[in-house]
Design a protein around this motif. Structure first.
Motif: not given
Length: 232
Positions: A118, A121-122
């Motif tokens: 997470d 990916r950001e």
């Protein structure tokens, strides 16, 4: 698939008004002399033409509206497993590398597969939004379960259509100084790391540092992967 692509009204370097500009003449009077039409056929840039002069001939057309058209940017050094963790579990009060490594070691103990994916990916989406097309990321392999590495290998495939993500097997706590360090490096390369990393100056003794360097070169010979050790 379209037969090709025409990007109209793009600003490139050198510009159409530059002494080194590609052949094709000057744009019509009254237009921005720095703008061109860029013709792409397949995976090849085939021509630059004065803005508004290129024939589409069945190609898809995009209007850059005067924006810069450039090769993608490259981020050659980042730690995607550690992004967006500032203050977790505490801040690096001294601002030193050593305290940063120690703080990361505490945070590393709480990593999960979803957590790493997470955050990474950001950060990747932020980079891509600014024009980055290739990212080379270290990933800490001083973890018996290789949690971060497995997560980033999975993410590498998921973002392949927007960015090239290359992973460096990085032994943050040393190879000789960390239990089963050599085996973890070999496993990291077997799982799919692209590049071999190292940190010989972080070993407990000079002799261990020298042994790490020799191991890294041997591993590069075994795997055929490039060696990107953090030599200082």
């Amino acid at each position: 698939m379209p037969a090709g692509l025409v990007v109209r009204n793009a600003r490139v370097y050198p510009t159409a008004s530059s002494p080194n500009a590609p052949a094709g003449g000057s744009p019509d009077a009254g237009t921005d002399p720095g703008l061109v039409d860029v013709i792409v056929d397949g995976e090849t840039f085939t021509a630059l033409r004065p803005a508004g002069s290129a024939s589409a001939e069945g190609r898809q057309e995009l209007d850059a509206e005067g924006r810069l058209l450039s090769p993608p940017l490259v981020d050659p050094h980042v730690h995607m497993d550690a992004v967006l963790t500032v203050g977790e579990p505490r801040y690096n009060e001294s601002g030193t590398l050593i305290e940063g490594i120690l703080t990361w070691s505490e945070r590393k103990a709480t990593l999960t597969h979803a957590d790493v994916k997470d955050r990474a990916r950001e950060a990747i989406l932020w980079e891509v939004a600014q024009g980055t097309g290739m990212i080379r990321s270290h990933v800490d392999v001083c973890d018996p379960n290789l949690v971060a590495l497995r997560a980033l290998i999975e993410l590498r495939e998921e973002v392949r259509d927007i960015v090239e993500l290359r992973l460096i097997a990085f032994p943050q706590d040393g190879i000789l100084s960390f239990p089963n360090g050599k085996e973890l490096m070999r496993e990291a390369m077997r799982l799919g790391c692209d590049v071999i990393g190292g940190i010989p100056h972080y070993e407990w003794t000079r002799e261990d540092g020298v042994e790490e360097v020799n191991f890294l070169f041997d591993l590069a010979k075994e795997t055929g992967a490039p060696d990107r050790s953090a030599l200082r």
